[in-house]
Design a protein around this motif. Structure first.
Motif, PDB file in Angstrom:
ATOM      1  N   MET A 138       0.821  -1.317   0.067  1.00 50.49           N
ATOM      2  CA  MET A 138       0.007   0.103   0.043  1.00 50.49           C
ATOM      3  C   MET A 138       0.871   1.268  -0.155  1.00 50.49           C
ATOM      4  N   ASP A 139       0.646   2.312  -0.819  1.00 51.74           N
ATOM      5  CA  ASP A 139       1.355   3.627  -1.030  1.00 51.74           C
ATOM      6  C   ASP A 139       0.474   4.514  -0.686  1.00 51.74           C
ATOM      7  N   ILE A 140       1.025   5.310   0.443  1.00 55.43           N
ATOM      8  CA  ILE A 140       0.197   6.646   0.809  1.00 55.43           C
ATOM      9  C   ILE A 140       1.119   7.584   0.000  1.00 55.43           C
ATOM     10  N   ARG A 141       0.473   8.571  -0.939  1.00 55.72           N
ATOM     11  CA  ARG A 141       1.375   9.424  -1.752  1.00 55.72           C
ATOM     12  C   ARG A 141       0.799  10.771  -1.283  1.00 55.72           C
ATOM     13  N   SER A 142       1.376  11.662  -0.518  1.00 49.11           N
ATOM     14  CA  SER A 142       1.278  13.194  -0.229  1.00 49.11           C
ATOM     15  C   SER A 142      -0.181  13.502  -0.186  1.00 49.11           C
ATOM     16  N   ILE A 143      -0.706  12.461   0.767  1.00 51.65           N
ATOM     17  CA  ILE A 143      -2.142  12.622   1.386  1.00 51.65           C
ATOM     18  C   ILE A 143      -2.340  13.772   2.295  1.00 51.65           C
ATOM     19  N   THR A 144      -3.158  14.485   1.816  1.00 55.84           N
ATOM     20  CA  THR A 144      -3.706  15.900   2.552  1.00 55.84           C
ATOM     21  C   THR A 144      -5.028  15.874   2.665  1.00 55.84           C
ATOM     22  N   ARG A 145      -5.499  16.351   3.817  1.00 57.43           N
ATOM     23  CA  ARG A 145      -6.867  16.404   4.465  1.00 57.43           C
ATOM     24  C   ARG A 145      -7.103  17.750   5.041  1.00 57.43           C
ATOM     25  N   ARG A 146      -7.943  18.756   4.365  1.00 61.34           N
ATOM     26  CA  ARG A 146      -8.338  19.824   5.077  1.00 61.34           C
ATOM     27  C   ARG A 146      -9.630  19.759   5.597  1.00 61.34           C
ATOM     28  N   PHE A 147      -9.988  20.558   6.886  1.00 59.53           N
ATOM     29  CA  PHE A 147     -11.288  20.694   7.196  1.00 59.53           C
ATOM     30  C   PHE A 147     -11.566  22.436   7.434  1.00 59.53           C
ATOM     31  N   GLY A 148     -11.872  22.837   6.428  1.00 60.76           N
ATOM     32  CA  GLY A 148     -12.062  24.521   6.377  1.00 60.76           C
ATOM     33  C   GLY A 148     -10.481  24.779   6.410  1.00 60.76           C
ATOM     34  N   GLY A 149     -10.074  25.803   7.385  1.00 61.20           N
ATOM     35  CA  GLY A 149      -8.703  26.147   7.335  1.00 61.20           C
ATOM     36  C   GLY A 149      -7.836  25.301   8.163  1.00 61.20           C
ATOM     37  N   LEU A 150      -8.185  24.341   8.722  1.00 64.54           N
ATOM     38  CA  LEU A 150      -7.523  23.321   9.295  1.00 64.54           C
ATOM     39  C   LEU A 150      -6.938  22.357   8.524  1.00 64.54           C
ATOM     40  N   VAL A 151      -5.528  22.200   8.708  1.00 66.69           N
ATOM     41  CA  VAL A 151      -4.965  21.039   7.794  1.00 66.69           C
ATOM     42  C   VAL A 151      -4.590  19.877   8.813  1.00 66.69           C
ATOM     43  N   ALA A 152      -5.516  18.800   8.781  1.00 66.81           N
ATOM     44  CA  ALA A 152      -5.335  17.712   9.649  1.00 66.81           C
ATOM     45  C   ALA A 152      -4.400  16.738   9.331  1.00 66.81           C
ATOM     46  N   VAL A 153      -3.884  16.511   7.858  1.00 69.48           N
ATOM     47  CA  VAL A 153      -3.048  15.518   7.531  1.00 69.48           C
ATOM     48  C   VAL A 153      -2.416  16.403   6.204  1.00 69.48           C
ATOM     49  N   VAL A 191       1.293  13.785   3.477  1.00 67.38           N
ATOM     50  CA  VAL A 191       2.028  12.574   4.300  1.00 67.38           C
ATOM     51  C   VAL A 191       2.239  11.377   3.145  1.00 67.38           C
ATOM     52  N   SER A 192       3.420  10.825   3.301  1.00 60.16           N
ATOM     53  CA  SER A 192       3.844   9.741   2.126  1.00 60.16           C
ATOM     54  C   SER A 192       4.548   8.821   2.976  1.00 60.16           C
ATOM     55  N   PHE A 193       4.056   7.505   2.614  1.00 58.81           N
ATOM     56  CA  PHE A 193       4.903   6.210   2.983  1.00 58.81           C
ATOM     57  C   PHE A 193       4.228   4.980   2.378  1.00 58.81           C
ATOM     58  N   SER A 194       5.009   3.922   2.546  1.00 60.13           N
ATOM     59  CA  SER A 194       4.524   2.579   1.958  1.00 60.13           C
ATOM     60  C   SER A 194       4.654   1.647   3.068  1.00 60.13           C
ATOM     61  N   VAL A 195       3.445   0.763   2.886  1.00 61.29           N
ATOM     62  CA  VAL A 195       3.487  -0.409   3.878  1.00 61.29           C
ATOM     63  C   VAL A 195       3.550  -1.516   3.408  1.00 61.29           C
ATOM     64  N   ASN A 196       4.707  -2.458   3.606  1.00 54.88           N
ATOM     65  CA  ASN A 196       4.892  -3.650   3.081  1.00 54.88           C
ATOM     66  C   ASN A 196       3.948  -4.799   3.165  1.00 54.88           C
ATOM     67  N   ARG A 197       3.813  -5.707   2.314  1.00 57.11           N
ATOM     68  CA  ARG A 197       2.968  -6.888   2.580  1.00 57.11           C
ATOM     69  C   ARG A 197       3.541  -7.639   3.663  1.00 57.11           C
ATOM     70  N   ASN A 198       2.740  -8.238   4.280  1.00 54.41           N
ATOM     71  CA  ASN A 198       2.862  -8.732   5.604  1.00 54.41           C
ATOM     72  C   ASN A 198       3.501  -8.334   6.726  1.00 54.41           C
ATOM     73  N   GLU A 199       3.462  -6.833   6.793  1.00 55.26           N
ATOM     74  CA  GLU A 199       4.170  -6.116   7.639  1.00 55.26           C
ATOM     75  C   GLU A 199       3.252  -5.794   8.831  1.00 55.26           C
ATOM     76  N   ILE A 200       3.837  -5.439   9.999  1.00 54.15           N
ATOM     77  CA  ILE A 200       2.910  -4.905  11.127  1.00 54.15           C
ATOM     78  C   ILE A 200       3.635  -3.590  11.094  1.00 54.15           C
ATOM     79  N   PHE A 201       2.701  -2.457  10.908  1.00 54.89           N
ATOM     80  CA  PHE A 201       3.235  -1.416  10.495  1.00 54.89           C
ATOM     81  C   PHE A 201       2.218  -0.506  11.863  1.00 54.89           C
ATOM     82  N   GLY A 202       3.271   0.378  12.503  1.00 57.39           N
ATOM     83  CA  GLY A 202       2.548   1.196  13.746  1.00 57.39           C
ATOM     84  C   GLY A 202       2.483   2.749  13.044  1.00 57.39           C
ATOM     85  N   LEU A 203       1.321   3.186  13.556  1.00 53.13           N
ATOM     86  CA  LEU A 203       1.168   4.797  13.428  1.00 53.13           C
ATOM     87  C   LEU A 203       1.066   5.507  14.591  1.00 53.13           C
ATOM     88  N   ILE A 204       1.758   6.282  15.183  1.00 48.54           N
ATOM     89  CA  ILE A 204       1.791   6.806  16.510  1.00 48.54           C
ATOM     90  C   ILE A 204       1.932   8.197  16.473  1.00 48.54           C
TER      91      ILE A 204
END
Length: 249
Positions: free
Chosen positions: A1-16, A19-32
């Motif tokens: 899975m590839d996350i490529r320059s993902i951005t999310r705005r709520f009005g004037g607030l930029v929540a994300v 953001v870019s990163f890849s998750v490899n197959r069969n990996e346990i990947f943490g998001l903190i």
């Protein structure tokens, strides 16, 4: 899975923010990251509950950025929620069986008429649901209403329901919330077990740092919507930016 320059705005607030990163197959990947860092917003975009303001999500070479949540689930991506979302008035067995119906082939008219193929599929669905309840240690409570379960049992039921979707990628949003140290240790072992048994890729949000550091192959750290670190646990926990933003001394 590839996350490529993902951005999310709520009005004037930029929540994300980019953001870019890849998750490899069969990996346990943490998001903190601290509260409000954008972790659940990112999960919601991956699973189609929110649309990115910009950027792209790619899974198995396919652009899934604009797919709705049920289409993403059908692609093989399932999740649990920070705030548990079970059907409280339904039994544990029914909660899991509902999720499995995404894979049944019987048409709506056969279902209404109750013809034999429907009965066969229903038996298969219920047998599969019981197997998953057994896996999470809840088969003896199969006929009890979900609303009557203890918090930890509801968490396990939600995982069983997600597994009923037969995913290739499983997203867990704070699965250890409300658990005691022994339960967290058992959860960590269980996540490894289902990763191996079902050949899963696991992406999880979790605030309990020792669990994440001991469980995950790699970790991404968000702060104010920005990706501030990415790598193996030993690298991440010694990153000065992570220490300042999240871990402390």
């Amino acid at each position: 899975m590839d996350i490529r320059s993902i951005t999310r705005r709520f009005g004037g607030l930029v929540a994300v923010n980019q953001v870019s990163f890849s998750v490899n197959r069969n990996e346990i990947f943490g998001l903190i990251g601290p509260n409000g860092a954008g972790k659940t917003t990112l999960f919601n975009m991956i699973t189609g509950l929110l649309s990115p303001s910009s950027g792209k999500l790619v899974y198995e070479g396919r652009d899934i950025t604009k797919l709705r949540s049920h289409r993403i689930a059908a692609c093989g991506i399932a999740r649990t929620f920070q705030n548990i979302r079970l059907f409280g008035e339904l039994s544990a067995l029914e909660n899991v069986a509902i999720a499995h119906h995404i894979h049944t082939k019987t048409g709506i008219f056969r279902g209404i008429l109750g013809l034999p193929p429907t009965a066969r599929e229903e038996r298969h669905t219920r047998n599969n649901a019981r197997s998953l309840l057994d896996l999470v240690g809840l088969v003896e409570k199969a006929d009890q209403k979900a609303k009557n379960f203890a918090y930890g049992d509801q968490r396990r039921l939600e995982i069983a329901r997600a597994l009923a979707l037969q995913p290739q990628v499983l997203l867990l949003d704070e699965p250890a919330a409300g658990m005691n140290p022994n339960e967290k240790k058992q959860l960590s072992e269980f996540i490894r077990q289902i990763r191996d048994q079902f050949n899963l890729t696991v992406l999880l949000i979790e605030h309990h740092v020792p669990l994440v550091m001991g469980l995950c192959d790699r970790i991404a750290v968000l702060d104010f919507g920005q990706l501030i670190a990415l790598g193996e646990p030993e690298v991440v926990k010694n990153d000065p930016a992570v220490i300042e933003a999240y871990l402390g001394d």
